[in-house]
Design a protein around this motif. Sequence first.
Motif, PDB file in Angstrom:
ATOM      1  N   VAL A   1      -1.505   8.894  -3.869  1.00  0.00           N
ATOM      2  CA  VAL A   1      -2.358   8.801  -4.937  1.00  0.00           C
ATOM      3  C   VAL A   1      -3.828   8.019  -4.486  1.00  0.00           C
ATOM      4  CG1 VAL A   1      -2.753   7.443  -7.343  1.00  0.00           C
ATOM      5  CG2 VAL A   1      -0.732   8.765  -6.599  1.00  0.00           C
ATOM      6  N   ASP A   2      -3.536   6.849  -3.916  1.00  0.00           N
ATOM      7  CA  ASP A   2      -4.740   6.291  -3.453  1.00  0.00           C
ATOM      8  C   ASP A   2      -5.620   6.913  -2.404  1.00  0.00           C
ATOM      9  OD1 ASP A   2      -3.832   3.843  -4.906  1.00  0.00           O
ATOM     10  OD2 ASP A   2      -3.430   2.694  -3.011  1.00  0.00           O
ATOM     11  N   GLN A   3      -5.107   7.724  -1.729  1.00  0.00           N
ATOM     12  CA  GLN A   3      -5.815   8.710  -0.764  1.00  0.00           C
ATOM     13  C   GLN A   3      -6.769   9.768  -1.624  1.00  0.00           C
ATOM     14  OE1 GLN A   3      -3.380  10.571   1.923  1.00  0.00           O
ATOM     15  NE2 GLN A   3      -2.962   8.738   2.991  1.00  0.00           N
ATOM     16  N   ARG A   4      -6.515   9.803  -2.693  1.00  0.00           N
ATOM     17  CA  ARG A   4      -7.363  10.695  -3.793  1.00  0.00           C
ATOM     18  C   ARG A   4      -7.992   9.768  -4.810  1.00  0.00           C
ATOM     19  NH1 ARG A   4      -4.170  13.021  -7.497  1.00  0.00           N
ATOM     20  NH2 ARG A   4      -2.237  11.955  -6.924  1.00  0.00           N
ATOM     21  N   SER A   5      -8.278   8.586  -4.555  1.00  0.00           N
ATOM     22  CA  SER A   5      -8.823   7.442  -5.304  1.00  0.00           C
ATOM     23  C   SER A   5      -9.919   6.969  -4.749  1.00  0.00           C
ATOM     24  CB  SER A   5      -7.943   6.782  -5.869  1.00  0.00           C
ATOM     25  OG  SER A   5      -6.841   7.165  -6.574  1.00  0.00           O
TER      26      SER A   5
ATOM     27  N   ASN B   1      -2.607  -1.312  -1.449  1.00  0.00           N
ATOM     28  CA  ASN B   1      -1.654  -2.771  -1.028  1.00  0.00           C
ATOM     29  C   ASN B   1      -0.255  -2.391  -1.046  1.00  0.00           C
ATOM     30  OD1 ASN B   1      -3.984  -4.315  -1.778  1.00  0.00           O
ATOM     31  ND2 ASN B   1      -3.644  -4.177  -3.779  1.00  0.00           N
ATOM     32  N   VAL B   2       0.126  -2.925   0.241  1.00  0.00           N
ATOM     33  CA  VAL B   2       1.547  -2.688   0.755  1.00  0.00           C
ATOM     34  C   VAL B   2       2.212  -3.998   0.367  1.00  0.00           C
ATOM     35  CG1 VAL B   2       2.890  -2.284   2.909  1.00  0.00           C
ATOM     36  CG2 VAL B   2       0.659  -1.451   2.804  1.00  0.00           C
ATOM     37  N   PRO B   3       3.409  -3.886   0.022  1.00  0.00           N
ATOM     38  CA  PRO B   3       4.350  -4.874  -0.724  1.00  0.00           C
ATOM     39  C   PRO B   3       4.539  -5.744   0.786  1.00  0.00           C
ATOM     40  CG  PRO B   3       5.107  -3.067  -1.472  1.00  0.00           C
ATOM     41  CD  PRO B   3       4.046  -2.587  -0.687  1.00  0.00           C
ATOM     42  N   GLY B   4       4.406  -7.147   0.518  1.00  0.00           N
ATOM     43  CA  GLY B   4       4.872  -8.031   1.536  1.00  0.00           C
ATOM     44  C   GLY B   4       3.426  -8.416   2.548  1.00  0.00           C
ATOM     45  N   ILE B   5       2.561  -7.780   2.034  1.00  0.00           N
ATOM     46  CA  ILE B   5       1.258  -8.289   2.783  1.00  0.00           C
ATOM     47  C   ILE B   5       0.498  -8.849   1.871  1.00  0.00           C
ATOM     48  CG2 ILE B   5      -0.870  -7.437   4.056  1.00  0.00           C
ATOM     49  CD1 ILE B   5       0.844  -5.249   5.134  1.00  0.00           C
ATOM     50  N   SER B   6      -0.008 -10.064   2.229  1.00  0.00           N
ATOM     51  CA  SER B   6      -0.823 -10.956   1.160  1.00  0.00           C
ATOM     52  C   SER B   6      -2.327 -10.427   1.258  1.00  0.00           C
ATOM     53  CB  SER B   6      -0.822 -12.351   1.508  1.00  0.00           C
ATOM     54  OG  SER B   6      -1.652 -13.202   0.845  1.00  0.00           O
TER      55      SER B   6
END
Length: 135
Positions: free
Chosen positions: A18-22, A99-104
């Motif tokens: 989805v983010d690649q289309r946003s 935003n990938v989970p676990g990465i601040s």
Amino acid sequence: AVLVSAGLFPKTIKKMEVDQRSIYVGNVDYGGTAEELESHFHSCGEIHRVTILCDKFSGHPKGYAYIEFEEKSSVKTALELDKSVFRGRVIKVLPKRTNVPGISTTDRGGYQGCFQARGGYYGGQHPRVRGRTYR
């Protein structure tokens, strides 16, 4: 090296798609509506969703938005509207990052919008917070 199966994180994979289309749109006038943003970017391709981000405490717009298109190719066209003028302000247009989970990250606000639809209205009543607010 450990390979991660796509089946382990289906929500993350879906969000990345989805983010690649946003796109991210910054320096948006606080009075700007979803309809106006959709009109500004309509030449880039079919828009699936416009999200105007708002402060979760005051309900006021934060001055930026996300626009999700139907096709990835629309993002490249939309990036050409970087530094264009929207409601008298020069806007910033960037690809939306995932935003990938676990990465601040430094953005603690997350993906919280007070308006998330296409072709609806922006504004409305927000519940007032009782008591005092300290900052």
